[in-house]
Design a protein around this motif. Sequence first.
Motif, PDB file in Angstrom:
ATOM      1  N   LYS A 334      39.146  55.282  55.161  1.00 55.37           N
ATOM      2  CA  LYS A 334      38.990  56.328  54.296  1.00 55.37           C
ATOM      3  C   LYS A 334      38.269  57.496  54.577  1.00 55.37           C
ATOM      4  N   VAL A 335      38.986  58.548  54.646  1.00 60.62           N
ATOM      5  CA  VAL A 335      38.168  59.994  54.950  1.00 60.62           C
ATOM      6  C   VAL A 335      38.570  61.106  53.842  1.00 60.62           C
ATOM      7  N   ARG A 336      37.710  61.733  53.533  1.00 59.57           N
ATOM      8  CA  ARG A 336      37.728  62.822  52.238  1.00 59.57           C
ATOM      9  C   ARG A 336      38.499  63.899  53.010  1.00 59.57           C
ATOM     10  N   THR A 337      39.105  64.582  52.201  1.00 56.56           N
ATOM     11  CA  THR A 337      40.051  65.980  52.638  1.00 56.56           C
ATOM     12  C   THR A 337      38.894  67.227  52.483  1.00 56.56           C
ATOM     13  N   LEU A 338      38.655  67.931  53.481  1.00 56.30           N
ATOM     14  CA  LEU A 338      37.845  69.031  53.402  1.00 56.30           C
ATOM     15  C   LEU A 338      38.453  70.242  52.890  1.00 56.30           C
ATOM     16  N   GLN A 339      39.486  70.457  53.358  1.00 48.10           N
ATOM     17  CA  GLN A 339      40.361  71.592  52.907  1.00 48.10           C
ATOM     18  C   GLN A 339      41.861  71.494  53.073  1.00 48.10           C
ATOM     19  N   THR A 340      42.962  72.327  52.314  1.00 46.63           N
ATOM     20  CA  THR A 340      43.784  72.597  52.932  1.00 46.63           C
ATOM     21  C   THR A 340      43.869  73.673  54.227  1.00 46.63           C
ATOM     22  N   ALA A 341      44.904  73.701  55.038  1.00 44.71           N
ATOM     23  CA  ALA A 341      44.741  74.900  55.905  1.00 44.71           C
ATOM     24  C   ALA A 341      44.809  76.056  55.675  1.00 44.71           C
ATOM     25  N   THR A 351      39.800  66.646  46.965  1.00 50.95           N
ATOM     26  CA  THR A 351      38.645  66.860  48.094  1.00 50.95           C
ATOM     27  C   THR A 351      37.244  66.161  47.714  1.00 50.95           C
ATOM     28  N   THR A 352      37.527  65.347  46.977  1.00 47.57           N
ATOM     29  CA  THR A 352      36.296  64.643  46.474  1.00 47.57           C
ATOM     30  C   THR A 352      36.406  63.116  46.886  1.00 47.57           C
ATOM     31  N   THR A 353      37.720  62.631  46.788  1.00 47.55           N
ATOM     32  CA  THR A 353      37.610  60.942  47.012  1.00 47.55           C
ATOM     33  C   THR A 353      37.937  60.836  48.487  1.00 47.55           C
ATOM     34  N   ALA A 354      37.462  59.947  49.251  1.00 49.48           N
ATOM     35  CA  ALA A 354      37.769  59.501  50.396  1.00 49.48           C
ATOM     36  C   ALA A 354      39.150  58.521  50.082  1.00 49.48           C
ATOM     37  N   ARG A 355      40.203  58.876  51.130  1.00 46.47           N
ATOM     38  CA  ARG A 355      41.366  58.324  50.969  1.00 46.47           C
ATOM     39  C   ARG A 355      41.959  57.707  52.217  1.00 46.47           C
ATOM     40  N   VAL A 356      42.753  56.929  52.426  1.00 45.98           N
ATOM     41  CA  VAL A 356      43.230  56.401  53.731  1.00 45.98           C
ATOM     42  C   VAL A 356      44.321  57.321  54.356  1.00 45.98           C
ATOM     43  N   GLY A 357      44.285  57.362  55.580  1.00 47.96           N
ATOM     44  CA  GLY A 357      45.368  57.756  56.386  1.00 47.96           C
ATOM     45  C   GLY A 357      46.796  57.610  56.159  1.00 47.96           C
ATOM     46  N   PRO A 358      47.655  57.982  57.122  1.00 48.17           N
ATOM     47  CA  PRO A 358      47.396  57.989  58.645  1.00 48.17           C
ATOM     48  C   PRO A 358      46.724  59.304  58.984  1.00 48.17           C
ATOM     49  N   TYR A 359      46.546  59.597  60.266  1.00 50.70           N
ATOM     50  CA  TYR A 359      45.952  60.816  60.601  1.00 50.70           C
ATOM     51  C   TYR A 359      46.399  61.254  62.254  1.00 50.70           C
ATOM     52  N   TRP A 360      46.342  62.662  62.297  1.00 50.47           N
ATOM     53  CA  TRP A 360      46.679  63.174  63.676  1.00 50.47           C
ATOM     54  C   TRP A 360      45.593  64.226  63.999  1.00 50.47           C
ATOM     55  N   SER A 361      45.832  64.753  65.284  1.00 55.32           N
ATOM     56  CA  SER A 361      44.667  65.658  65.599  1.00 55.32           C
ATOM     57  C   SER A 361      45.280  66.977  66.336  1.00 55.32           C
ATOM     58  N   LEU A 362      44.474  67.816  66.631  1.00 54.39           N
ATOM     59  CA  LEU A 362      44.608  69.064  67.456  1.00 54.39           C
ATOM     60  C   LEU A 362      43.344  69.483  68.143  1.00 54.39           C
ATOM     61  N   MET A 363      43.242  69.954  69.296  1.00 56.98           N
ATOM     62  CA  MET A 363      42.324  70.181  70.083  1.00 56.98           C
ATOM     63  C   MET A 363      42.602  71.662  70.673  1.00 56.98           C
ATOM     64  N   GLU A 398      46.412  68.889  55.096  1.00 54.22           N
ATOM     65  CA  GLU A 398      45.174  68.610  54.463  1.00 54.22           C
ATOM     66  C   GLU A 398      44.258  68.243  55.757  1.00 54.22           C
ATOM     67  N   ILE A 399      43.185  69.205  55.927  1.00 52.31           N
ATOM     68  CA  ILE A 399      42.272  69.084  56.978  1.00 52.31           C
ATOM     69  C   ILE A 399      41.051  67.893  56.863  1.00 52.31           C
ATOM     70  N   VAL A 400      41.012  66.937  57.359  1.00 54.62           N
ATOM     71  CA  VAL A 400      39.788  66.038  57.148  1.00 54.62           C
ATOM     72  C   VAL A 400      38.742  66.011  57.993  1.00 54.62           C
ATOM     73  N   SER A 401      38.829  66.769  58.963  1.00 57.36           N
ATOM     74  CA  SER A 401      37.483  66.834  60.152  1.00 57.36           C
ATOM     75  C   SER A 401      37.761  68.007  60.725  1.00 57.36           C
ATOM     76  N   LYS A 402      36.504  68.668  61.082  1.00 54.50           N
ATOM     77  CA  LYS A 402      36.659  69.897  61.865  1.00 54.50           C
ATOM     78  C   LYS A 402      35.535  69.860  63.021  1.00 54.50           C
ATOM     79  N   TYR A 403      35.817  70.413  63.903  1.00 55.39           N
ATOM     80  CA  TYR A 403      34.928  70.267  65.239  1.00 55.39           C
ATOM     81  C   TYR A 403      34.822  71.439  65.952  1.00 55.39           C
ATOM     82  N   HIS A 404      33.575  71.848  66.262  1.00 51.41           N
ATOM     83  CA  HIS A 404      33.398  73.029  67.124  1.00 51.41           C
ATOM     84  C   HIS A 404      32.030  72.829  68.030  1.00 51.41           C
TER      85      HIS A 404
END
Length: 490
Positions: A334-341, A351-363, A398-404
């Motif tokens: 379960k991961v919380r949504t941070l924002q929409t794109a 954007t307040t409740t942690a919810r299940v996936g699935p997930y994918w990612s871009l770098m 829905e973006i659930v993680s951001k990295y920089h």
Amino acid sequence: MEPKSVDLLIIGAGPTGLGAAKRLHQLQHPSFLLVDAAAEAGGLASTDVTPEGFLFDVGGYFDDVLNEALPKPEDWYEHQRVSYVRCKGLWVPYPLQNNISCLPVEDQVKCIEGMIDAAEQRARAQPKPKTFDEWIIRQMGAGLADLFMRPYNFKVWATPTTEMQCEWQGERVAAPSLKLALSNVLNNKVAGGWGPNATFRFPARDGTGGIWKAVASTLPNERFSFGKTVIRIEGKKRIAHLSDGSTVKYRALISSMPLDEITEILDGADDLRPISRELVYSSTHIIGVGVRGVLPPRIGDKCWLYFPEDDSPFYRATVFSNYSPFNCPQADVKVRTLQTADPTLSGNVDTTTARVGPYWSLMLEVSQSAQKPVDEANLVRDCIQGMINTGLLQPTDEIVSKYHRKFHHGYPTPSLVRDGQLKVLLPELQRNFAIWSRGRFGSYKYEVANQDHSFMIGVEAVDNILFGAPEMTLSEPDWVNGRKNIERRL
């Protein structure tokens, strides 16, 4: 405090330092130490994990070494390289210069006309091109240069192609065939795969950084000293001062520190600093986003994606979740949504409740230099907008993680004066201070700066120190890149 004394001191636990350490361990050398400022091995080839559980590589092998470190079939995934260039709103198979048949007709005409002009130019007796830009025009013509090669390479290098040499390329830049291009345009065909990485394997867990941590685990713990930075080197006395106050005396030193940094902390290098300070490099920003949902068909099996146009700040995107399912949290996490794109749409989702996936990612990768400044404070925001602009993301995703993460030293640039600089710096360090400056930024040669190159450079530095053997990877990059290594085994 009496300094610790070793025969060989190694600075940096990335691929170069580990290559040197593996070779010394293979030779059962009794006296060497590897020092690194980080807490674990990896250097520029490490992997970070976000709080939400997404993995992102921050670096960009040798089968015998890797098979020893990760010996099981389930340790790896095998992949076909599926690469595209985003151009004119289309996904054009990579390399673009071999697939102009996929472009709009008006761009096909410009490219073909340029290739004809280039062929006529090559037919005349002319001196070799001096710059990368001259090479592009000579090999591809103005059409491809303006459409792709100039804008894309500026986004990569943060240096104009007119200020780069052309000797570094090897297999990295495909020179198009006019005959094949015309045939493909007339027959509406797509060229086949090209390049040194048409197929590749990727570690199932822990990313690229996991490879080098596994390699380090095959060496004795006492050969490592982590969490310590080299802050000063007494060159004539062969003494390195570490950040914890300790010192290490050595007979020879293999350093993968940036060449322009080691000269700053080296006593007696006053004459070298004006040269090393003129070495050209760019910084690199690694941006990652974790996205909720099933991988969309518009992404599919894509791996590496290239972006020459100015509708996005990044020059390359990697669909990192395609490399391994373990590069993302599993679907039941379960991961919380941070924002929409598009952040203006965030009010439409929870954007307040942690919810299940699935997930994918871009770098994503973004370059920076004095000639190509970047708005660092807003770079993640600008990259997300760029992903919308180029079709990687939909505004409602829905973006659930951001990295920089920024790397001050990202790419060593093959500038017009680089070779002359290296001909002074590397021999002087070796001759006067017993320092073998090697690796991606230790020797500043991009053409032999991949992870496998860097590892081998460390191996060959040891052989040069102990046996006087030639360092073929460093000194003969064209020869090394033009053949498969079947001799060296560790």
